[in-house]
Design an enzyme around this catalytic site. Sequence first.
Site, PDB file in Angstrom:
ATOM      1  N   ASP A   9      37.786   9.237  -8.654  1.00 11.50           N
ATOM      2  CA  ASP A   9      37.828   7.814  -8.998  1.00 11.50           C
ATOM      3  C   ASP A   9      37.846   7.047  -7.689  1.00 11.50           C
ATOM      4  OD1 ASP A   9      38.194   5.283  -9.985  1.00 11.50           O
ATOM      5  OD2 ASP A   9      39.957   5.778 -11.179  1.00 11.50           O
ATOM      6  N   ASP A 105      31.949   4.420 -10.960  1.00 10.83           N
ATOM      7  CA  ASP A 105      32.688   4.902  -9.792  1.00 10.83           C
ATOM      8  C   ASP A 105      33.686   6.014 -10.120  1.00 10.83           C
ATOM      9  OD1 ASP A 105      34.581   3.426 -11.175  1.00 10.83           O
ATOM     10  OD2 ASP A 105      35.424   2.503  -9.377  1.00 10.83           O
ATOM     11  N   GLU A 106      33.427   6.722 -11.193  1.00  3.46           N
ATOM     12  CA  GLU A 106      34.373   7.748 -11.617  1.00  3.46           C
ATOM     13  C   GLU A 106      33.630   8.896 -12.288  1.00  3.46           C
ATOM     14  OE1 GLU A 106      38.358   7.959 -14.452  1.00  3.46           O
ATOM     15  OE2 GLU A 106      37.144   6.143 -14.431  1.00  3.46           O
TER      16      GLU A 106
END
Length: 160
Positions: A9, A105-106
Amino acid sequence: MGRVIFHIDMNSFFASCEIAENPELKGQKVAVAHVSLDKKGMVLAATYEAKAYGIKTTMLVYEALRLCPDLIFVEPNHELYQEYSRKFFSYFHKITPLVEPASIDEGYLDVTDICKPHEYLDLAKKTLKVQANTIIDAYSELSESEAEVYYIEEEFKGFK
C-alpha cells in the site's frame, strides 16, 4: 506452510507522484485536492510534512487551510497517477507473476515460490525499502529500463 502474501500500500501516492514530476515540492507541505472558490474541495493525498500538521485524506480544503495556512495545493492529475501505477505494477510483476491489484496504489504479491522460507523476511525488508517515494524518485531520474535493471539487480539480489 500456507501461502506468503505481501500487501503493498503506497502511502501518499498522489502526492508522491506530484513530487516526482515537480521536485521543488519535495520537503514541502503539499496536498492534492480540487480547490474551488468555496474551499469545499477534499484532500485526496498529503505529504508527510503536511500530515505533521494534521492534514488527512478526505479532509475539506478549508479545514486543511485552518490547520496549515501555507499548505501548497496541487490539482489532481489522474492520468499521471495511472501512469505511475502501471509502472509500479509492472515492477511488482518482475518480483512475482502472482500480483493482485486492489486499487491504483495497493496490491497483493504472492511470493511463496520465489524464495526459501527463511528468506521471506529479507524479501519483505527489501520490498518495504522500495516504497513509493523511492521508486518514483528512480523513475523520475532514470529511464524506465534503467530503473527496472537497478531494482532487479540491486534491491532483489538472490531472490529471482
